[in-house]
Design a protein around this motif. Sequence first.
Motif, PDB file in Angstrom:
ATOM      1  N   ARG B 260      59.284  -9.704  12.527  1.00  0.00           N
ATOM      2  CA  ARG B 260      58.338  -9.181  11.549  1.00  0.00           C
ATOM      3  C   ARG B 260      57.732 -10.361  10.813  1.00  0.00           C
ATOM      4  O   ARG B 260      58.456 -11.146  10.198  1.00  0.00           O
ATOM      5  CB  ARG B 260      59.088  -8.293  10.559  1.00  0.00           C
ATOM      6  CG  ARG B 260      58.173  -7.548   9.641  1.00  0.00           C
ATOM      7  CD  ARG B 260      58.445  -6.094   9.829  1.00  0.00           C
ATOM      8  NE  ARG B 260      57.536  -5.269   9.087  1.00  0.00           N
ATOM      9  CZ  ARG B 260      57.908  -4.147   8.497  1.00  0.00           C
ATOM     10  NH1 ARG B 260      59.187  -3.778   8.551  1.00  0.00           N
ATOM     11  NH2 ARG B 260      57.030  -3.406   7.872  1.00  0.00           N
ATOM     12  N   LYS B 261      56.408 -10.492  10.900  1.00  0.00           N
ATOM     13  CA  LYS B 261      55.740 -11.605  10.217  1.00  0.00           C
ATOM     14  C   LYS B 261      55.662 -11.310   8.724  1.00  0.00           C
ATOM     15  O   LYS B 261      55.815 -10.155   8.298  1.00  0.00           O
ATOM     16  CB  LYS B 261      54.327 -11.793  10.783  1.00  0.00           C
ATOM     17  CG  LYS B 261      54.310 -12.130  12.262  1.00  0.00           C
ATOM     18  CD  LYS B 261      54.753 -13.553  12.486  1.00  0.00           C
ATOM     19  CE  LYS B 261      54.726 -13.908  13.963  1.00  0.00           C
ATOM     20  NZ  LYS B 261      55.471 -15.135  14.241  1.00  0.00           N
ATOM     21  N   ARG B 265      52.917  -7.826  10.176  1.00  0.00           N
ATOM     22  CA  ARG B 265      52.654  -7.535  11.582  1.00  0.00           C
ATOM     23  C   ARG B 265      53.900  -7.822  12.420  1.00  0.00           C
ATOM     24  O   ARG B 265      54.807  -8.528  11.979  1.00  0.00           O
ATOM     25  CB  ARG B 265      51.474  -8.389  12.078  1.00  0.00           C
ATOM     26  CG  ARG B 265      50.137  -7.931  11.480  1.00  0.00           C
ATOM     27  CD  ARG B 265      48.993  -8.655  12.121  1.00  0.00           C
ATOM     28  NE  ARG B 265      49.112 -10.109  11.944  1.00  0.00           N
ATOM     29  CZ  ARG B 265      48.379 -10.996  12.620  1.00  0.00           C
ATOM     30  NH1 ARG B 265      47.504 -10.588  13.497  1.00  0.00           N
ATOM     31  NH2 ARG B 265      48.522 -12.284  12.396  1.00  0.00           N
ATOM     32  N   ALA B 267      55.787  -9.204  16.076  1.00  0.00           N
ATOM     33  CA  ALA B 267      55.575 -10.163  17.149  1.00  0.00           C
ATOM     34  C   ALA B 267      56.730 -10.103  18.136  1.00  0.00           C
ATOM     35  O   ALA B 267      57.891  -9.891  17.759  1.00  0.00           O
ATOM     36  CB  ALA B 267      55.453 -11.573  16.586  1.00  0.00           C
ATOM     37  N   THR B 271      53.751 -13.614  20.830  1.00  0.00           N
ATOM     38  CA  THR B 271      52.640 -12.682  20.879  1.00  0.00           C
ATOM     39  C   THR B 271      52.685 -11.674  19.736  1.00  0.00           C
ATOM     40  O   THR B 271      53.697 -11.012  19.533  1.00  0.00           O
ATOM     41  CB  THR B 271      52.690 -11.872  22.202  1.00  0.00           C
ATOM     42  OG1 THR B 271      53.172 -12.714  23.229  1.00  0.00           O
ATOM     43  CG2 THR B 271      51.330 -11.323  22.553  1.00  0.00           C
ATOM     44  N   ILE B 272      51.572 -11.590  19.026  1.00  0.00           N
ATOM     45  CA  ILE B 272      51.461 -10.546  18.003  1.00  0.00           C
ATOM     46  C   ILE B 272      51.286  -9.214  18.728  1.00  0.00           C
ATOM     47  O   ILE B 272      50.589  -9.128  19.744  1.00  0.00           O
ATOM     48  CB  ILE B 272      50.237 -10.808  17.101  1.00  0.00           C
ATOM     49  CG1 ILE B 272      50.412 -12.145  16.380  1.00  0.00           C
ATOM     50  CG2 ILE B 272      50.027  -9.670  16.113  1.00  0.00           C
ATOM     51  CD1 ILE B 272      51.527 -12.163  15.352  1.00  0.00           C
ATOM     52  N   TRP B 273      51.957  -8.180  18.222  1.00  0.00           N
ATOM     53  CA  TRP B 273      51.969  -6.907  18.945  1.00  0.00           C
ATOM     54  C   TRP B 273      51.856  -5.772  17.951  1.00  0.00           C
ATOM     55  O   TRP B 273      52.523  -5.781  16.922  1.00  0.00           O
ATOM     56  CB  TRP B 273      53.265  -6.811  19.752  1.00  0.00           C
ATOM     57  CG  TRP B 273      53.604  -5.460  20.303  1.00  0.00           C
ATOM     58  CD1 TRP B 273      52.859  -4.732  21.165  1.00  0.00           C
ATOM     59  CD2 TRP B 273      54.774  -4.692  20.025  1.00  0.00           C
ATOM     60  NE1 TRP B 273      53.482  -3.559  21.463  1.00  0.00           N
ATOM     61  CE2 TRP B 273      54.675  -3.505  20.774  1.00  0.00           C
ATOM     62  CE3 TRP B 273      55.901  -4.894  19.230  1.00  0.00           C
ATOM     63  CZ2 TRP B 273      55.642  -2.524  20.744  1.00  0.00           C
ATOM     64  CZ3 TRP B 273      56.871  -3.922  19.205  1.00  0.00           C
ATOM     65  CH2 TRP B 273      56.740  -2.738  19.964  1.00  0.00           C
ATOM     66  N   SER B 274      51.009  -4.792  18.244  1.00  0.00           N
ATOM     67  CA  SER B 274      50.928  -3.653  17.336  1.00  0.00           C
ATOM     68  C   SER B 274      51.547  -2.437  17.996  1.00  0.00           C
ATOM     69  O   SER B 274      51.042  -1.933  18.999  1.00  0.00           O
ATOM     70  CB  SER B 274      49.470  -3.376  16.956  1.00  0.00           C
ATOM     71  OG  SER B 274      48.790  -2.816  18.043  1.00  0.00           O
TER      72      SER B 274
END
Lengths: 265, 374
Positions: B260-261, B265, B267, B271-274
């Motif tokens: 958790r950034k 967001r 990750a 890789t950032i991931w939604s």
Amino acid sequence: MKLRRAAIDTVWIAWMAIGYIVVLMPIVVVFFASFSDGNTFRFPPSGFSLKWYQAAFESSEYRNALSVSLLVGILATLVSLTAGTLAAYALSRSTFRGKTMIETLLLAPLALPHIVWAIGLLQIYAWLSIGGTLLGLVLAHAALTLPFAVRIMLSTFSQLDKTLQDAATTLGASPMRVVVHIVLPLIWPGVLTSALFTFLTSFNEVTVSVLIAGSRYLTYPVRLYSELRSQGIDPTTIAISAMLVAMIIVFALIGERFLNWSRRV
Amino acid sequence: MTDHGDNQQGRNLTSAYLSISGMAKAYRGTPALKSVDLDVNEGEFVALLGPSGCGKSTLLRLVAGLLEPDEGTITLADQRIGHLPAYKRDIGLVFQNYALFPHMTVARNVRFGLDMRNMPRAEAETRVADALALVKLEHLAARMPSELSGGQQQRVALARAIAIRPRLLLLDEPLSNLDAVLRASVRTELRELHARTGLTIVMVTHDQVEAMTMADRIAVMSDGEVLQHDTPQQIYEQPASDFVAKFVGTPPAAMLQVDRKIDGRFAVGDTIWSPSPELEAVLAPIQRVAVALGLRPDHLALTSADAPHALPATIRTVEYLGAERLVHVEAGGQMLVIRLSADEPVVTGAVGVAIVKSPPVFDLTTGLRLGRAG
Ligand SMILES: Nc1ncnc2c1ncn2[C@@H]1O[C@H](COP(=O)(O)OP(=O)(O)O)[C@@H](O)[C@H]1O
Ligand SMILES: [Mg+2]
């Protein structure tokens, strides 16, 4: 290549034959000489007769000596076997530091000259005043053979699967019944092996017997030995020895056939 | 059973038939069991599942009375049995190596427990015949154990334990010494035997397939502790810890670390991931910098790389299993397994992995399940 292989095989067989001859020749000599009809020990024998066998059965001295040997052998075996089995059972069930050392120490009687034991025992027995008694002789033989008994029983117990006793327990067998129904039936070949070895060792023993027994309990080998030194070889003893050899060979064959002796000791 | 006074005092009104509580055992200072609690209902078939050395056999031997616990109590049919010696417990135990008495025939082996109970001969003979019939070995009654195959020896061991009509039947790795073909058939036979006899059975195994297919409930053990005791379905779908998730299932669940950034967001690796809204709803309330998702093939689907909420991934290997294929992919440096039916085409190159069903979420350090609804 094939020829060389055959040559090597021949050499091996010859070597083995020489080995057997060296080991077995004395027995062969005694066996054949016992049937001689001469009046002294001779090999090759002259003629054939059973007169020395007859003399052997008629001699009360030898009969006495044999029965002493038999009695001492049986009693020593009972003592040594009982003590040895219990000791081995305890050893096999426990793990402690120095256990290996104790097991190695059990080889001591193989390495120590019997005369050393005899001198030590003589002192102890004089102190306990059981020198020259049947008890002393039996205990001396038991002491000598105990380590063999323990070692044979140790290897017997180590082959005994502990889960069999656990299985019997979960099926409702009390500790006593586990011993009776599971342990004893499974260790009896070891017990028998160890009994026969103990008995034969006792039966053959000279050094300790001479020193401990004094003159009241002359065992067969002791009698033979003293006879030999005073009067030379009496053909009667040859006949007795031949019978003993035959008996022992029969024992050995039975032992090998039913108890796998050569793999057990 | 004869000790009436004790029976009264030791009465423990739990509903469970077998109740183990606070059971601890150490071998020379090294703990093998650390305070195990376990309840087994009457007539239930429970599997103790765990890797080798986790203390399963130790627990079984404690229940049988072959070992003395350091702490803890055992209650069987509302009676404390801790003080009873093993030979008075009426608990059948089938050993891993079968432990048949080599000097007795099959029939004598089976009769042994009855002889120990001094049962009249005729009655005992009938019981032996019944027990041997139950394992379909009547024709081998006169044989010696050494004349039997492994599978037959095992059935004799089973008949021997059943013949005493035990209050509880314990099986230690009953299938581990059998070959693969036999194992499958014995599995069903054991289930049938359970159904026919109605015995309460506790079976030890390190094979999760065995536990899943045979048991009514499974107690998953690790390192001397019971981690979860549940039905196979619950164990599979709702694992209480990452260990359970990774130990159970074919293939086992893969752990995907999700960070958790600071800006909220998520990750995976770099890789950032939604995540999908449903998954985000699960993850959002969990106050952790990083968590692990326990992902089984049933949680995942293969999509295109640019599908919404998909994890970018690369296919590594494809395992063909006849009716289906297992696709091993790498996402953010971590391996995941996806199941495809054999006729679905496998796309190659850059793909996407969609999480189609909410997976269990675990704490990264403790491995415990997080944010469980209810
Ligand atoms: N008799 C014993 N003495 C010492 N340690 C033991 C003994 N039996 C088991 N252990 C140890 O206890 C742990 C649990 O053993 P066990 O109950 O046999 O595990 P499992 O049956 O799950 O493989 C293991 O680490 C094992 O080494
Ligand atoms: Mg085990």
